[in-house]
Design an enzyme around this catalytic site. Structure first.
Site, PDB file in Angstrom:
ATOM      1  NE  ARG A   1      -6.997  -7.797   0.342  1.00 43.50           N
ATOM      2  CZ  ARG A   1      -6.674  -7.166  -0.500  1.00 43.50           C
ATOM      3  NH1 ARG A   1      -6.021  -6.387  -0.346  1.00 43.50           N
ATOM      4  NH2 ARG A   1      -7.564  -7.169  -1.403  1.00 43.50           N
TER       5      ARG A   1
ATOM      6  CE  LYS B   1      -4.373  -1.603   1.247  1.00 44.09           C
ATOM      7  NZ  LYS B   1      -5.380  -1.775   2.980  1.00 44.09           N
TER       8      LYS B   1
HETATM    9  C1  LIG Z   1     -10.340  -5.890  -0.250  1.00 42.96           C
HETATM   10  N1  LIG Z   1      -9.176  -4.947   0.663  1.00 42.96           N
HETATM   11  C2  LIG Z   1      -8.340  -4.045   0.201  1.00 42.96           C
HETATM   12  S1  LIG Z   1      -8.244  -3.659  -1.276  1.00 42.96           S
HETATM   13  C3  LIG Z   1      -6.654  -2.295  -1.201  1.00 42.96           C
HETATM   14  C4  LIG Z   1      -5.231  -2.353  -1.633  1.00 42.96           C
HETATM   15  O1  LIG Z   1      -5.221  -4.229  -1.778  1.00 42.96           O
HETATM   16  N2  LIG Z   1      -4.623  -1.617  -2.223  1.00 42.96           N
HETATM   17  C5  LIG Z   1      -3.326  -1.442  -2.383  1.00 42.96           C
HETATM   18  C6  LIG Z   1      -3.048  -2.603  -3.115  1.00 42.96           C
HETATM   19  C7  LIG Z   1      -1.704  -2.698  -3.481  1.00 42.96           C
HETATM   20  C8  LIG Z   1      -0.671  -1.827  -3.888  1.00 42.96           C
HETATM   21  C9  LIG Z   1      -1.567  -0.235  -3.438  1.00 42.96           C
HETATM   22  C10 LIG Z   1      -2.881  -0.550  -2.783  1.00 42.96           C
HETATM   23  N3  LIG Z   1      -7.478  -3.727   0.856  1.00 42.96           N
HETATM   24  C11 LIG Z   1      -7.979  -4.083   2.447  1.00 42.96           C
HETATM   25  C12 LIG Z   1      -7.670  -4.434   3.933  1.00 42.96           C
HETATM   26  O2  LIG Z   1      -6.691  -3.302   3.971  1.00 42.96           O
HETATM   27  N4  LIG Z   1      -8.294  -4.701   4.345  1.00 42.96           N
HETATM   28  C13 LIG Z   1      -9.591  -5.555   3.895  1.00 42.96           C
HETATM   29  N5  LIG Z   1     -10.516  -6.993   5.235  1.00 42.96           N
HETATM   30  N6  LIG Z   1      -9.759  -6.131   2.752  1.00 42.96           N
HETATM   31  C14 LIG Z   1      -8.837  -5.354   1.684  1.00 42.96           C
END
Ligand SMILES: Cn1c(SCC(=O)Nc2ccccc2)nc2c(=O)[nH]c(N)nc21
Length: 287
Positions: free
Chosen positions: A257, A223
């Protein structure tokens, strides 16, 4: 693949901690995969790769929740995820489905999902009932605002307390709707309506969420919170993600996750070897 015939709740009693949840995005605009998994085959190939790397369960999502993303219609979300959920469940893979729509929840559960991962904490009309009737686990995550606007100007009195109170209230609402506590998981929602200071505060005080009495799920992998600290772009955040995973594990996270399953599993194996928190399986290789 572990048998998915194990009732959902057993996930937490038969395994080591923290569990590693691998991310499978089936969205053309998905953040870190840049649309690599637009098709069912690509998604399934990635899913089985993550299982081989040692994922305990997978999180399958059909709607990107990146900041500024636009909502996807129910039909499109179902078209994306159902073939993947059905095939994985048939192969005895434990599948969590990332959705906020009750119709998608019901279809995903019928297709074999063992958990619903809802970034909106089952607040949509009909969501609580869908999970209560489905008999599966639910992750209740905190988000301030909506993906389209959540990062515009996030505001809190005290981010840790504000998020904790919200999650406590959602746990109570879920229990009142007939979802027993042992089927619930909570999540502070890193990056969902939080600025850098808020995100750091939430990780620093992650242990505050333990007394909610349900397992804590954490999603920090790759993130922008980590990118801001290291100056690394989205495809170069694996080291920062492992560091964050270990901090979350030390502070009591029960599920992580992540995108990089093997790296996370190896880091946790070292952690568990030292802190003796793993199951017999963790140390089996040393016998
Ligand atoms: C569906 N989901 C997401 S998606 C966002 C994401 O991965 N962004 C992202 C991924 C990679 C790089 C930059 C941003 N984040 C969470 C979380 O933190 N907890 C739960 N429970 N579910 C989640």
């Amino acid at each position: 693949m572990s048998p998915s015939s194990i009732p959902p709740v057993e996930i937490f009693r038969l395994s080591h901690r923290p569990l590693v949840m691998g991310v499978v995005n089936i969205t053309p605009d998905s953040f870190s995969d840049g649309g690599l998994f637009a098709s069912t085959d690509h998604a399934l190939n990635h899913a089985f790769h993550l299982m081989e790397e040692g994922a305990d369960l997978l999180d399958v999502g059909g709607e990107s929740t990146r900041p500024g993303s636009t909502p996807v219609f129910v039909e499109e979300e179902l078209r994306r995820i159902l073939p993947v959920v059905e095939e994985l469940a048939n192969q005895n893979v434990r599948v969590s489905v990332d959705t906020s729509k009750p119709e998608v929840m019901r279809a995903a559960i019928a297709a074999g999902a063992v958990m619903i991962n809802d970034v909106r904490a089952l607040q949509m009309p009909g969501a609580l009932e869908a999970v209560a009737e489905g008999g599966v686990m639910a992750c209740l995550m905190h988000m301030q605002g909506e993906p389209a606007n959540m990062q515009v100007n996030p505001q809190y009195d005290d981010v840790v307390q504000d998020v904790k109170v919200f999650l406590k209230r959602r746990v109570e609402a879920a229990q009142a709707a007939g979802i027993p506590r042992e089927r619930l998981v909570v999540d502070p929602g890193f990056g969902f309506g939080k600025n850098q200071v808020h995100n750091i505060e939430l990780l620093r005080h992650l242990d505050q969420f333990i007394d909610l009495g349900v397992p804590v799920l954490v999603g920090l992998s790759r993130k922008s919170m980590l990118g801001k600290i290291t100056g690394s772009d989205i495809n170069n955040r694996i080291h920062a993600s492992i560091a964050a995973a270990l901090i979350a594990a030390m502070k009591g996270a029960a599920i992580l996750r992540v995108h990089d399953v093997r790296a996370t599993r190896d880091a946790l194996a070292v952690y568990n070897a030292v802190y003796d928190r793993g199951s017999a399986r963790e140390n089996a290789s040393s016998l």
